[in-house]
Enzyme design. Structure first.
Site, PDB file in Angstrom:
ATOM      1  N   PRO A 117       0.723  -1.344  -0.178  1.00  0.00           N
ATOM      2  CA  PRO A 117       0.097   0.021   0.128  1.00  0.00           C
ATOM      3  C   PRO A 117       0.717   1.260  -0.005  1.00  0.00           C
ATOM      4  O   PRO A 117       1.832   1.425   0.666  1.00  0.00           O
ATOM      5  CB  PRO A 117      -0.865  -0.150   1.108  1.00  0.00           C
ATOM      6  N   ASN A 118       0.280   2.316  -0.731  1.00  0.00           N
ATOM      7  CA  ASN A 118       0.678   3.569  -0.892  1.00  0.00           C
ATOM      8  C   ASN A 118       2.121   3.487  -1.588  1.00  0.00           C
ATOM      9  O   ASN A 118       2.600   4.658  -1.846  1.00  0.00           O
ATOM     10  CB  ASN A 118       0.809   4.093   0.578  1.00  0.00           C
ATOM     11  N   ARG A 168       4.733  11.115  -2.530  1.00  0.00           N
ATOM     12  CA  ARG A 168       4.573  10.785  -0.949  1.00  0.00           C
ATOM     13  C   ARG A 168       5.858  11.121  -0.271  1.00  0.00           C
ATOM     14  O   ARG A 168       6.668  10.434  -0.469  1.00  0.00           O
ATOM     15  CB  ARG A 168       3.907   9.560  -0.906  1.00  0.00           C
ATOM     16  N   TYR A 206      10.790   8.999   1.086  1.00  0.00           N
ATOM     17  CA  TYR A 206      10.776   8.000  -0.139  1.00  0.00           C
ATOM     18  C   TYR A 206      11.419   8.721  -1.184  1.00  0.00           C
ATOM     19  O   TYR A 206      11.332   7.646  -2.201  1.00  0.00           O
ATOM     20  CB  TYR A 206       9.258   7.786  -0.210  1.00  0.00           C
ATOM     21  N   ASN A 246       7.964  -5.421  -0.525  1.00  0.00           N
ATOM     22  CA  ASN A 246       7.923  -4.164   0.305  1.00  0.00           C
ATOM     23  C   ASN A 246       6.451  -4.364   0.600  1.00  0.00           C
ATOM     24  O   ASN A 246       5.641  -3.716  -0.211  1.00  0.00           O
ATOM     25  CB  ASN A 246       8.257  -3.069  -0.250  1.00  0.00           C
ATOM     26  N   ALA A 297       3.085  -0.851   4.943  1.00  0.00           N
ATOM     27  CA  ALA A 297       2.344  -1.019   6.444  1.00  0.00           C
ATOM     28  C   ALA A 297       2.106  -2.283   6.856  1.00  0.00           C
ATOM     29  O   ALA A 297       1.757  -2.596   8.003  1.00  0.00           O
ATOM     30  CB  ALA A 297       1.413   0.233   6.650  1.00  0.00           C
ATOM     31  N   GLU A 307      12.476  -9.503   2.331  1.00  0.00           N
ATOM     32  CA  GLU A 307      11.432  -7.954   2.759  1.00  0.00           C
ATOM     33  C   GLU A 307      12.564  -6.863   2.673  1.00  0.00           C
ATOM     34  O   GLU A 307      13.645  -6.923   3.083  1.00  0.00           O
ATOM     35  CB  GLU A 307      11.445  -8.561   4.190  1.00  0.00           C
ATOM     36  N   HIS A 320      12.663  -2.498   2.638  1.00  0.00           N
ATOM     37  CA  HIS A 320      11.913  -1.257   2.850  1.00  0.00           C
ATOM     38  C   HIS A 320      12.748   0.035   2.441  1.00  0.00           C
ATOM     39  O   HIS A 320      14.159  -0.186   2.634  1.00  0.00           O
ATOM     40  CB  HIS A 320      11.731  -1.232   4.475  1.00  0.00           C
ATOM     41  N   ARG A 323      12.470   5.007  12.616  1.00  0.00           N
ATOM     42  CA  ARG A 323      11.135   5.801  12.616  1.00  0.00           C
ATOM     43  C   ARG A 323      10.395   5.353  13.835  1.00  0.00           C
ATOM     44  O   ARG A 323      10.638   4.812  14.817  1.00  0.00           O
ATOM     45  CB  ARG A 323      10.421   5.174  11.436  1.00  0.00           C
TER      46      ARG A 323
END
Length: 138
Positions: A10-11, A18, A23, A72, A75, A96, A98, A105
């Protein structure tokens, strides 16, 4: 020829728009074109969805025939037992990734439900995290 899927959650369709401070300014589509050029000897595929079930369906679809998945889950990394179970259920190894350093964060981002079922984790190298994920399969 290795067959690798880059799977975004998502996103991540908003990359380049964004939170560019976190990012970056590049869309993922343009970055994926660079990846295809760099890894021209790899059969690279890309899929993005904001919907958890669609990500699970894609894992099921490719998880017994591809050589690797660079995921990725965004969330969903921190919330989805279902995606973790899907990774555990398939044969194709998953890395995985990111873009940001999730450990620098918010504290809720420090927990990954996916990590125990992943071959490895790459975090905090910007879009290069995907590059490193692909390289791990070569």
């Amino acid at each position: 020829m290795k067959k690798i899927l880059v799977l975004n959650g998502p996103n991540l369709n908003l990359l380049g728009k964004r939170e560019p401070g976190i990012y970056g300014n590049h869309s993922f589509d343009s970055y994926f074109e660079q990846l295809k050029e760099k890894f021209s000897s790899v059969d690279l595929h890309y899929y993005q969805s904001n919907v958890e079930g669609e990500l699970i369906n894609k894992l099921h679809e490719v998880g017994f025939e591809f050589d690797g998945i660079v995921l990725n889950a965004a969330a969903y990394t921190h919330t989805s037992v279902a995606i973790a179970d899907a990774i555990k259920a398939i044969e194709t190894p998953v890395i995985e990734v990111h873009i940001s350093n999730v450990y620098a964060r918010e504290s809720f981002r420090h927990k990954s439900f996916l990590a125990p079922n992943a071959k490895g984790i790459i975090t905090g190298f910007g879009l290069k995290s995907y590059d490193l994920g692909i390289q791990s399969f070569l």
